[in-house]
Scaffold this active site. Structure first.
Site, PDB file in Angstrom:
ATOM      1  CG  ASP A  36      -1.948  -1.081   1.251  1.00  0.00           C
ATOM      2  OD1 ASP A  36      -1.800  -2.065   0.494  1.00  0.00           O
ATOM      3  OD2 ASP A  36      -2.896  -0.970   2.050  1.00  0.00           O
ATOM      4  CE  LYS A  96      -4.997   1.931   3.103  1.00  0.00           C
ATOM      5  NZ  LYS A  96      -3.827   1.282   3.728  1.00  0.00           N
ATOM      6  CE  LYS A 148      -6.382  -1.618   3.016  1.00  0.00           C
ATOM      7  NZ  LYS A 148      -4.989  -2.067   3.287  1.00  0.00           N
TER       8      LYS A 148
END
Length: 213
Positions: A89, A150, A175
């Protein structure tokens, strides 16, 4: 969705500045028990992979502000992969995005994506962006062949919002992370188009689902 399917969509997370190896092991134990993924600081990835080899493991790159040099992000990604991470991430360079330098943002993501053969999720930090900037960030992530976008790091004011997930899902799988603490909140994100939830409350979300849904 049953509780096993739900658990598989949760990245059970511990990323605070005071996180210890013991904290990471607790999250890994819970992730293994419930069938969740885990998202942990990069300094613990090798130990985590040895401790719980069956838990899908994510870690963070350029976290939490995204201002690391691209070469540093690329090296950090390579080390994380070699240590056993299954997903990364990464935080975009928010300042460059806000200055309108979307080419630099895209190139930054591209370098990380190209460095590793595992999925890269791109954290755009929605709380700090206008809608136009959110579109630009998602376009950069899509063009750079990222796997996900995300919403949040959890370190800026504000977390995942339904309207942001709807916007982001026009580009890539989403996400939703930040402020998701129960199943009702998680379901709102799924209904808006999220495919993954990032939360320190993974156990609470699954238990809430089991008791009430």
């Amino acid at each position: 969705m049953n509780d096993d399917e739900l658990a598989g969509k949760i990245d059970h997370t511990v990323l605070g500045p005071e996180t210890t190896l013991g904290d990471v092991e607790e999250v890994l134990d819970e992730a293994e028990e419930y069938g969740m993924n885990a998202c942990i600081p990069p300094c613990y990835v090798a130990e985590a992979d040895e401790y719980a080899p069956d838990v899908p493991l994510a870690t963070v790159i350029g976290f939490p502000h995204g201002q690391n040099a691209t070469d540093a992000k690329r090296e950090e990604a390579t080390i994380a992969y070699e240590d056993g991470a299954d997903e990364l991430d990464m935080v975009i360079n928010i300042g460059r995005l806000k200055a309108g330098d979307t080419e630099a943002v895209r190139e930054d993501i591209e370098e990380v994506v190209a460095a590793v053969p595992i999925p890269v999720k791109v954290i755009i930090e929605t709380a700090l962006l206008s809608d136009n900037e959110k579109h630009a960030a998602c376009e950069a992530a899509e063009e750079a062949d990222a796997a996900f976008v995300k919403t949040s790091t959890g370190f800026a004011d504000g977390g995942a919002k339904v309207e942001d997930v709807e916007l982001m899902s026009e580009y890539l799988p989403v996400k939703a992370s930040g402020g998701v603490g129960n199943y009702e909140q998680a379901k709102a994100m799924f209904d808006a188009g999220a495919e993954r939830i990032g939360a320190s409350s993974g156990v609470e979300i699954v238990e809430d689902f089991r008791k009430n849904y």
